[in-house]
Design an enzyme around this catalytic site. Structure first.
Site, PDB file in Angstrom:
ATOM      1  N   HIS A  74       0.823  -1.215   0.000  1.00  0.00           N
ATOM      2  CA  HIS A  74       0.000   0.000   0.000  1.00  0.00           C
ATOM      3  C   HIS A  74       0.856   1.264   0.000  1.00  0.00           C
ATOM      4  O   HIS A  74       0.354   2.354  -0.230  1.00  0.00           O
ATOM      5  CB  HIS A  74      -1.014  -0.008   1.159  1.00  0.00           C
ATOM      6  CG  HIS A  74      -0.478   0.293   2.513  1.00  0.00           C
ATOM      7  ND1 HIS A  74      -0.229  -0.676   3.457  1.00  0.00           N
ATOM      8  CD2 HIS A  74      -0.171   1.467   3.125  1.00  0.00           C
ATOM      9  CE1 HIS A  74       0.201  -0.123   4.575  1.00  0.00           C
ATOM     10  NE2 HIS A  74       0.250   1.185   4.398  1.00  0.00           N
ATOM     11  N   ASP A 122       0.245  -7.568   1.363  1.00  0.00           N
ATOM     12  CA  ASP A 122       0.569  -6.154   1.506  1.00  0.00           C
ATOM     13  C   ASP A 122       2.076  -5.951   1.627  1.00  0.00           C
ATOM     14  O   ASP A 122       2.558  -5.244   2.515  1.00  0.00           O
ATOM     15  CB  ASP A 122      -0.157  -5.537   2.702  1.00  0.00           C
ATOM     16  CG  ASP A 122      -0.108  -4.005   2.695  1.00  0.00           C
ATOM     17  OD1 ASP A 122       0.243  -3.440   1.644  1.00  0.00           O
ATOM     18  OD2 ASP A 122      -0.402  -3.402   3.735  1.00  0.00           O
ATOM     19  N   GLY A 215       2.558   6.217   8.340  1.00  0.00           N
ATOM     20  CA  GLY A 215       3.901   6.620   7.966  1.00  0.00           C
ATOM     21  C   GLY A 215       4.921   5.583   8.361  1.00  0.00           C
ATOM     22  O   GLY A 215       5.965   5.445   7.743  1.00  0.00           O
ATOM     23  N   ASN A 216       4.621   4.805   9.438  1.00  0.00           N
ATOM     24  CA  ASN A 216       5.449   3.660   9.794  1.00  0.00           C
ATOM     25  C   ASN A 216       5.284   2.522   8.787  1.00  0.00           C
ATOM     26  O   ASN A 216       6.105   1.603   8.736  1.00  0.00           O
ATOM     27  CB  ASN A 216       5.072   3.106  11.175  1.00  0.00           C
ATOM     28  CG  ASN A 216       5.897   3.668  12.308  1.00  0.00           C
ATOM     29  OD1 ASN A 216       5.356   4.302  13.202  1.00  0.00           O
ATOM     30  ND2 ASN A 216       7.201   3.448  12.277  1.00  0.00           N
ATOM     31  N   SER A 217       4.208   2.568   8.018  1.00  0.00           N
ATOM     32  CA  SER A 217       3.896   1.470   7.106  1.00  0.00           C
ATOM     33  C   SER A 217       5.087   1.122   6.223  1.00  0.00           C
ATOM     34  O   SER A 217       5.639   1.979   5.537  1.00  0.00           O
ATOM     35  CB  SER A 217       2.712   1.840   6.217  1.00  0.00           C
ATOM     36  OG  SER A 217       1.535   1.962   6.958  1.00  0.00           O
TER      37      SER A 217
END
Length: 407
Positions: A74, A122, A215-217
Site C-alpha cells: 500500500h 501487503d 507513515g510507519n507502514s
C-alpha cells in the site's frame, strides 16, 4: 492503516500511523551497533504525483547493496491485486536516506520503482533506479548504507522484544516540518500471532504492543540481534464496542506486523530482476465481500474528538455540524461513526474532505470488527489551514458524512 474498535484509518496526507507510548531508542539486548545499522538502512518513501507533489509517505528498509527496499504494497504499489479499492499507483517514489544524526531529517536522495508486489500480503520490493531528479543511476554508483540482515520470523516467541523503525506522521503533527522527518524508533514485545483467512499457517500477523502509526507502514521491526523479522503494516485500536464496554474507553493500540518470512518469495523474485505482473498466490483464497452490505447495516456520523475517546453519542450533520474547540492544525484528530450490522469482509473507504468537498486524502480497508453495534474510530491527519473538515465513510456507494468546524 486499519485501526479499529471500531476501525481507525489514517488518511494519507503526506504521512501516516498512530500509537501508544514512546519506547526507548534502544531495546534491552539490542546492541548500539546493530540498532545503528538498522537506523541507517531505514528509508522514508515519498509518493509523488505527475507534478512531483507529495501525496503520501511510508517507510522501507534497504535489504541489498544494489538498492532493493522492502516495504508495504500500500506504500509502493497500491494497485497490486489483493489491495483494497484498486488505488492507482503514484507517479513516482522518492527515497530519503536516514542521517547518522538522530535529529536531522531524512533527505530525498534517490528514486525507486516497485518491481514486485503481493497485494494480499501487503508487501512490495522496490528497486532504486535513479537519483532524486530522475536521472538513471547504475548500481555501482549507489552510495547506500549496509543492508539490514534478514532474520527468521518463525523463531519469534510471545514476549520477545521488538524494535520498530519508521517515519510516522503522529510524531510530527505538532510541528511544521512538513515531510522533513527524522527517524522514529519505538519498542514493544510480541503479544501473540494471528491468522488471516487467505494466508496459510498460524503466523499471518505478529501482534505487538509496539507504538507505530501512519507513515510507519513498510518500516522494519527488528529483533535483539538487529535482524529484520517483520514489516510494520497496520495498527488496531479498541474503542468502546456497542454498550458492552469490552474494549474499555480507549487503549494504546495493537500493531500488526507482517512476518518477514512471508516476504521470501517476492524477495527471491526481486533478486532475479523482479516481476511487475506478479499476482499473489493467495488471491483466489481471499473471501468474497458480502453483496449489498448496506441492505443489512446502518451507519451514522458520531462526531469528532481530539483523543479518540467516544461512545458515539455525539451527532454531527452538514446542517448542524459539531464545533471542536481548542484545536491547532496540523493535528491528528478522530472522527467517529456508529455502525451496526456490517458484515466482516465489507470493503470501505475513508475520505477526508475540505469544507468545499474537495478530496484531501483517502484510504481503503476491509471491515473486520464484527456485525454488532460498533463505535468506529477513524484517526485522521488533518493539515493546517482548514476552518472545517468532513470525514466520509463510504460503503458500497453509500456516503456517511461527518463534518466538524474548528472553533
Amino acid at each position: 492503516m486499519l485501526v479499529g474498535g471500531g476501525v481507525a484509518a489514517a488518511v494519507l496526507l503526506g504521512g501516516d500511523d498512530s500509537g501508544g507510548e514512546d519506547g526507548p531508542t534502544e531495546a534491552a539486548g539490542l546492541s548500539t551497533e546493530a540498532l545503528d545499522r538498522a537506523k541507517l538502512a531505514s528509508v522514508l518513501i515519498i509518493a509523488v504525483d505527475d507534478s512531483g507533489e507529495p501525496i503520501y509517505t511510508g517507510s522501507g528498509t534497504i535489504i541489498s547493496e544494489d538498492g532493493l527496499i522492502l516495504t508495504n504494497a500500500h506504500v509502493g504499489k497500491p494497485s497490486a491485486p489483493g489491495q483494497q479499492g484498486g488505488e492507482e499507483d503514484p507517479a513516482g517514489l522518492l527515497v530519503a536516506l536516514t542521517s547518522a544524526e538522530d535529529d536531522k531529517p531524512a533527505a530525498p536522495s534517490y528514486s525507486a520503482e516497485a518491481i514486485v508486489a503481493d497485494g494480499v500480503l501487503d508487501l512490495a520490493v522496490l528497486k532504486i533506479t535513479a537519483d532524486a531528479d530522475g536521472k538513471k543511476i547504475d548500481d555501482k554508483d549507489l552510495d547506500l548504507p549496509p543492508p539490514v540482515p534478514v532474520g527468521d520470523s518463525d523463531d519469534l516467541r510471545t514476549g520477545d522484544e521488538l524494535t520498530a523503525l519508521g517515519f510516522p506522521a503522529v510524531a510530527h503533527v505538532a510541528s511544521d516540518d512538513g515531510l522533513d522527518r527524522a527517524l522514529t524508533v519505538t519498542r514493544g514485545v510480541v503479544s501473540t500471532f494471528l491468522k488471516e483467512a487467505a494466508v496459510p499457517g498460524n503466523r499471518a500477523w505478529i501482534d505487538s504492543d509496539i507504538r507505530i502509526g501512519s507513515g510507519n507502514s513498510g518500516g522494519a521491526s527488528i529483533n535483539d540481534d538487529g535482524e529484520l523479522v517483520g514489516i510494520n503494516s497496520a495498527v488496531v485500536t479498541e474503542s468502546t464496542v456497542g454498550d458492552s464496554g469490552e474494549g474499555g474507553a480507549f487503549t494504546g493500540g495493537s500493531a500488526r506486523i507482517r512476518p518477514v518470512n512471508l516476504s521470501s518469495d517476492i524477495v527471491d523474485i526481486a533478486e532475479k530482476g523482479g516481476d511487475p505482473d506478479y499476482v499473489s498466490p493467495y488471491l483466489d483464497d481471499v473471501p468474497e465481500p458480502p453483496a449489498d452490505p448496506m441492505g443489512q447495516a446502518t451507519a451514522a456520523p458520531a462526531g469528532w474528538t481530539v483523543d479518540g475517546n467516544s461512545d458515539c453519542s455525539t451527532t454531527s450533520t452538514l446542517d448542524d455540524p459539531q464545533v471542536l474547540s481548542g484545536v491547532t492544525l496540523p493535528a491528528t484528530l478522530y472522527a467517529h461513526f456508529a455502525v451496526t450490522g456490517l458484515p466482516d469482509g465489507t470493503p470501505f473507504t475513508i475520505e477526508l474532505r475540505n469544507p468545499q468537498g474537495e478530496l484531501l486524502g483517502s484510504l481503503d480497508g476491509s471491515w473486520d470488527l464484527g456485525s454488532d453495534d460498533v463505535c468506529a474510530t477513524v484517526s485522521l491527519d488533518v493539515p493546517e489551514g482548514l476552518t472545517a473538515a468532513i470525514a466520509v465513510l463510504v460503503i458500497d456507494g453509500t456516503q456517511i458524512q461527518n463534518p466538524v468546524l474548528f472553533g
